[in-house]
Scaffold this motif. Structure first.
Motif, short mmCIF file in Angstrom:
data_model
loop_
_atom_site.label_atom_id
_atom_site.label_comp_id
_atom_site.label_asym_id
_atom_site.label_seq_id
_atom_site.Cartn_x
_atom_site.Cartn_y
_atom_site.Cartn_z
N ALA A 85 11.02 14.55 0.94
CA ALA A 85 10.34 14.98 0.02
C ALA A 85 9.97 14.56 -1.12
O ALA A 85 9.65 15.31 -2.18
CB ALA A 85 12.24 15.27 -0.40
N ALA A 86 9.83 13.00 -1.20
CA ALA A 86 8.90 12.70 -2.51
C ALA A 86 7.03 12.88 -2.17
O ALA A 86 6.67 12.97 -3.62
CB ALA A 86 9.33 11.14 -2.65
N LEU A 87 7.49 13.19 -0.75
CA LEU A 87 6.03 13.58 -0.09
C LEU A 87 5.13 14.82 -0.57
O LEU A 87 4.55 15.11 -0.93
CB LEU A 87 5.16 12.48 0.53
N ALA A 88 6.45 16.01 -0.28
CA ALA A 88 6.48 17.53 0.21
C ALA A 88 6.92 18.01 -1.13
O ALA A 88 6.37 19.79 -0.40
CB ALA A 88 6.34 17.21 1.94
N HIS A 89 7.65 17.86 -1.68
CA HIS A 89 8.38 18.66 -2.60
C HIS A 89 8.21 18.48 -3.24
O HIS A 89 9.25 17.91 -4.04
CB HIS A 89 9.63 19.32 -2.07
N PRO A 90 7.82 18.79 -4.87
CA PRO A 90 7.51 18.74 -5.92
C PRO A 90 8.38 18.32 -6.83
O PRO A 90 9.17 17.59 -7.64
CB PRO A 90 6.15 19.08 -6.36
N ALA A 91 9.26 19.69 -6.68
CA ALA A 91 10.60 20.37 -8.04
C ALA A 91 11.68 19.11 -7.11
O ALA A 91 12.59 19.01 -8.06
CB ALA A 91 10.93 21.43 -7.21
N THR A 92 11.36 18.30 -6.37
CA THR A 92 12.60 17.30 -6.15
C THR A 92 13.40 15.97 -6.13
O THR A 92 13.89 15.58 -6.65
CB THR A 92 12.81 17.32 -4.19
N ARG A 93 11.20 16.05 -7.39
CA ARG A 93 11.22 14.17 -7.49
C ARG A 93 12.25 14.25 -8.90
O ARG A 93 12.95 12.84 -8.90
CB ARG A 93 9.98 14.27 -7.86
N PHE A 94 12.55 14.91 -9.74
CA PHE A 94 13.40 14.90 -11.02
C PHE A 94 13.06 13.29 -11.57
O PHE A 94 11.65 13.47 -11.63
CB PHE A 94 14.79 14.90 -10.73
N SER A 95 13.90 12.64 -11.65
CA SER A 95 13.02 11.26 -12.49
C SER A 95 12.74 9.78 -11.67
O SER A 95 13.02 8.92 -12.06
CB SER A 95 14.17 10.76 -14.04
N LEU A 96 13.41 10.14 -10.18
CA LEU A 96 13.16 8.81 -9.53
C LEU A 96 13.21 9.99 -7.85
O LEU A 96 14.16 10.76 -7.74
CB LEU A 96 14.05 8.33 -9.40
N VAL A 97 12.79 8.72 -7.00
CA VAL A 97 12.43 9.40 -5.72
C VAL A 97 12.75 7.76 -5.25
O VAL A 97 13.39 7.00 -4.81
CB VAL A 97 11.35 9.41 -5.36
N ARG A 98 13.92 8.01 -3.45
CA ARG A 98 14.64 7.04 -3.02
C ARG A 98 14.05 7.31 -1.64
O ARG A 98 13.72 8.42 -0.68
CB ARG A 98 15.95 7.41 -2.56
N CYS A 99 12.94 6.56 -1.41
CA CYS A 99 12.02 6.03 0.10
C CYS A 99 12.31 4.83 0.68
O CYS A 99 12.36 3.70 0.32
CB CYS A 99 10.27 5.87 -0.78
N GLY A 100 12.63 5.29 2.03
CA GLY A 100 13.01 4.86 2.78
C GLY A 100 11.67 4.79 3.74
O GLY A 100 11.20 3.52 4.20
N HIS A 137 1.47 -0.90 -0.16
CA HIS A 137 0.00 -0.01 -0.06
C HIS A 137 0.36 1.30 0.18
O HIS A 137 1.06 2.14 -0.54
CB HIS A 137 -1.04 0.50 1.09
N ASN A 138 1.81 1.08 0.53
CA ASN A 138 2.57 2.09 0.55
C ASN A 138 3.78 3.03 -0.41
O ASN A 138 4.09 3.76 -0.99
CB ASN A 138 3.75 2.42 2.29
N VAL A 139 3.87 1.29 -0.59
CA VAL A 139 4.43 2.04 -2.13
C VAL A 139 3.94 2.43 -3.56
O VAL A 139 3.90 3.36 -3.83
CB VAL A 139 5.05 0.61 -2.64
N GLY A 140 2.90 1.76 -3.31
CA GLY A 140 1.37 2.67 -4.04
C GLY A 140 1.10 4.13 -3.99
O GLY A 140 0.93 4.68 -4.90
N VAL A 141 0.94 4.10 -2.51
CA VAL A 141 1.46 6.18 -2.53
C VAL A 141 1.83 6.61 -3.08
O VAL A 141 2.03 7.25 -3.59
CB VAL A 141 0.77 5.99 -0.52
N LEU A 142 3.00 6.36 -2.81
CA LEU A 142 4.88 6.50 -3.38
C LEU A 142 4.69 7.22 -4.56
O LEU A 142 4.50 8.64 -5.27
CB LEU A 142 6.53 5.92 -2.63
N ARG A 143 4.37 5.84 -4.66
CA ARG A 143 4.44 6.44 -6.86
C ARG A 143 3.47 6.70 -6.93
O ARG A 143 3.31 8.20 -7.67
CB ARG A 143 3.91 4.72 -7.34
N ALA A 144 2.15 6.75 -6.65
CA ALA A 144 0.88 8.04 -7.06
C ALA A 144 1.43 9.52 -6.76
O ALA A 144 1.33 10.78 -7.35
CB ALA A 144 -0.46 7.79 -6.28
N VAL A 145 1.69 9.63 -5.60
CA VAL A 145 1.95 11.48 -5.45
C VAL A 145 3.37 11.58 -5.87
O VAL A 145 3.17 12.99 -6.66
CB VAL A 145 2.24 10.99 -3.09
N ALA A 146 4.25 11.01 -5.90
CA ALA A 146 5.78 11.12 -6.45
C ALA A 146 5.36 11.47 -8.41
O ALA A 146 5.95 11.93 -9.30
CB ALA A 146 6.67 10.70 -6.21
#
Length: 391
Positions: free
Chosen positions: A222-237, A31-40
């Motif tokens: 940043a993946a969730l709150a800072h859109p300008a940081t997303r570029f072409s990949l986000v690293r989420c732990g 579920h959390n992976v899905g949230v991150l993909r959708a938002v980022a």
């Protein structure tokens, strides 16, 4: 694993029952992976370092990939090799190595390597020549964290050296990346300077002739709150494991872990009874004390003594006195006569049921949830559940 063996009335020995169980919910990870993909809106690299934040690196990695993560990230080369040994062939980045690290196996197995300096680049190139395999690297620039990465003054030289090695087929620069110092802060100003520095660094890399496949700056917050940081990949732990990564904001992330133990001894004591080492805590009234077989050797923060809470029979009960290596003591008076030895104690659970969560333990211990999570010891029995789990 700390456990106890019991005997049945007939005298037969029953199966051992663990003193503590950490349940990992793979449906929550998915579920959390899905949230991150959708938002980022860009591919997600699932960070599974430190044995998957203490939950089992390969098991967590398989679930994240099945849920849609595009790549995996670890700190060390040894961690990367463990994933390859487990049969995981997905795109994989290891970012913490130095010229003394044996890189040959990683290069041969297609592990992508973080490179923060020319000295490290030279070491990677030497191993690539020895193996006859082009090394895939991500050049790292420091954008204000002052931790890893090339300093701005050295960046152009690093890019130039990498471009020269690319011409000989020794390395391939597949990524340019950096790490944010203030991704947990919600205001755009927290990341603005780093974003500008990263963009400038990318321009320098392009001028040097590099054409990286991915640019990545954002961690979970940043993946969730800072859109300008997303570029072409986000690293989420941390967000992968249900930890809310942005101060003052709550996202649709589900807790992944549930930690339970049980009461192994109960006693009723009079007012003024000293509790645990040092006797600093004294009971203010007649009190029911419950002994729980978890301590700082199991990752229960010693600093949380006299502040932390657990849940017994659906009610919050306070940890009192110092946390010992193997045990903690709880004021079970809120459940009083209802409680019995053997009763379940919820250390981490469902916030909707009023049970404690990682963020609270971080506050009680004066630290962050990730430190608590990665500290759970090997005596705690792990159970993995959920339809999303991949064997």
């Amino acid at each position: 694993m700390l456990s106890v063996t019991t005997a049945s009335p007939s005298g037969a020995v029953a199966a051992a029952v663990p003193f503590a169980t950490l349940t990992v919910d793979h449906d929550a990870i998915a579920h959390n992976v899905g949230v991150l993909r959708a938002v980022a809106g860009v591919p997600v690299l699932a960070v599974v370092k430190a044995d998957g934040f203490g939950l089992g690196m390969a098991t967590v990695a398989r679930t994240a990939l099945r849920a849609g993560a595009s790549a995996l990230g670890v700190a060390t080369v040894d961690e990367a090799l463990q994933l390859r040994s487990a049969g995981i062939s997905a795109r994989l980045l290891a970012w913490l190595a130095d010229p003394l690290t044996d890189l040959a196996s990683a290069i041969r197995l297609g592990v992508e390597l973080g490179v923060p300096s020319e000295r490290m680049l030279d070491a990677v190139a030497a191993h690539a020549r020895a193996t006859g395999v082009t090394a895939r690297v991500h050049l790292e620039v420091d954008t204000g964290l002052s931790r890893g990465g090339a300093e701005p003054a050295d960046w152009a030289s690093l890019c130039g050296a990498a471009a020269e090695l690319e011409r000989f087929g020794t390395v391939r620069v597949v990524g340019v990346w950096s790490h944010l110092a203030r991704a947990n802060e919600p205001h755009p100003s927290a990341t603005a300077v780093a974003i500008d520095a990263f963009r400038e660094a990318v321009e320098v890399a392009v001028v040097a002739g590099l054409t990286p496949d991915v640019l990545h700056l954002a961690s979970s917050g940043a993946a969730l709150a800072h859109p300008a940081t997303r570029f072409s990949l986000v690293r989420c732990g941390q967000a992968l494991f249900g930890v809310q990564p942005v101060d003052g904001r709550v996202y649709d992330l589900r807790p992944v872990v549930r930690l339970t133990s049980r009461i192994v001894q109960l006693r009723r004591v009079p007012p003024g009874t000293p509790v645990s080492y040092g006797g600093e805590y004294r009971t203010p009234a007649e009190t029911v004390l419950a002994l729980v077989p978890l301590g700082y050797a199991d990752g229960i923060p010693r600093a949380a003594g006299d502040r932390a809470e657990v849940s017994i029979l659906g009610r919050r009960c306070r940890v009192v006195g110092r946390v010992s290596m193997d045990q903690l003591i709880v004021d079970a008076s809120p459940v009083g006569a209802e409680v019995r030895e053997g009763e379940e104690v919820v250390v981490l659970g469902d916030p909707e049921a009023g049970e404690p969560v990682l963020a609270e333990w971080g506050q009680w211990a004066g630290t962050i949830p990730q430190e608590v999570m990665t500290g759970f010891g090997g005596r705690i029995h792990r159970v993995h559940r959920g339809a999303a789990r991949v064997a």
